[in-house]
Design a protein around this motif. Structure first.
Motif: not given
Length: 299
Positions: A96-101, A123-128, A142-148, A196-200
């Motif tokens: 996701i964009p808040t992790i990738a860079p 590939h940089e994109s949203t969690t969905e 995929a490197i993401l942030a919980e919840p999944v 973006h899941c960071l807002s959640d």
């Protein structure tokens, strides 16, 4: 029908445009159109509804796409298994964009140095979107942030990181030694948009503490959020990994008092896909790198 026709069909279905698909497949548009037409004639059904500037899958096309995806996935996995030497191959990494860079560059460099004949694709994109690509076999991890909450995927926790408070210079809270969430309850928030899941993560944490942040502005990139806060548009919360790379002196970062907001970083894979020995090496490198990354001191 051959595999190339399936790949051409998939490309047209993904792009929704013959011209773009032809460019991607390095074909002339007429050659691509003839290939799709032969495929439709073979099955006696139109797979695409042609429109002036785009195409859409028909019901028959949707059904055919499911089978084409499965066939190509089996072929790809078989090829990967046959040629698996633990040194060469392609690994497709999503984030996701808040992790990738912030997280990926050093990891990818370390792995490329250790396995110079490997080919890493990001590939940089949203969690969905990334979860969809994982399930369809378009990416390997995929490197993401919980919840999944997605079913039929494997989730491995890597580390937790703090979400730090971001303030503009000269803000009334900059000199305060201990900042509580209640101190910013009435502050305007600059947030990433809802995709973006960071807002959640931020909203959920605040609501658990009976605080309802009011977002006055939304941005598509974390860098934009940082700049807007610098210009005194509001306050925000930023992942610690983004704070580490921020060299700007027009922003002030502070930790909130306990309970501190945080997010958990996870790696998501598809357990039903073949994974090469090279991919196993990447996963091991990812786990080791995550431990080192999480232990880095804040600056």
């Amino acid at each position: 029908m051959d595999l190339d026709q399936l790949r051409y069909f998939q490309c047209v279905a993904e792009t929704g445009n013959f011209t773009e698909a032809a460019t991607r497949m390095n074909l002339s548009q007429s050659a691509l159109s003839r290939s799709i037409q032969r495929l439709e004639e073979e099955f006696g059904q139109p797979f695409f509804e042609r429109k002036p500037r785009s195409v859409e899958l028909t019901d028959a096309g949707v059904l055919f796409q499911r089978s084409a995806t499965q066939i190509l996935r089996i072929v790809e996995d078989t090829q990967a298994e046959i040629t698996d030497d633990g040194e060469t191959g392609k690994i497709r990494v999503g984030a996701i964009p808040t992790i990738a860079p912030y997280f990926l560059p050093d990891l990818l460099k370390q792995f490329s140095d250790a396995f110079p004949r490997s080919h890493l694709i990001v590939h940089e994109s949203t969690t969905e979107e990334l979860l969809k690509k994982i399930k369809q076999g378009e990416i390997d991890i995929a490197i993401l942030a919980e919840p999944v909450t997605e079913k039929y995927v494997e989730v491995r926790r890597l580390f937790a990181e703090e979400l730090v408070l971001l303030l503009p210079p000269g803000h009334r809270l900059c000199e305060k030694k201990r900042i509580r969430l209640s101190d910013i309850e009435d502050e305007p928030f600059v947030m990433l948009d809802e995709a973006h899941c960071l807002s959640d993560n931020i909203t959920t944490f605040c609501r658990e503490q009976s605080v309802w942040p009011v977002a006055v502005e939304n941005a598509n990139q974390l860098a934009t959020v940082q700049e807007l806060v610098s210009l005194s548009h509001g306050v925000s919360m930023i992942p610690e990994m983004a704070r580490r790379l921020d060299q700007c002196d027009r922003r002030v970062y502070r930790s909130l008092g306990k309970p501190r907001p945080s997010r958990t970083i996870v790696a998501v894979t598809n357990p039903y896909r073949f994974h090469s020995r090279l991919f196993a090496e990447f996963q091991a490198k990812l786990v080791g790198y995550s431990k080192t990354f999480a232990a880095r001191p804040s600056t």
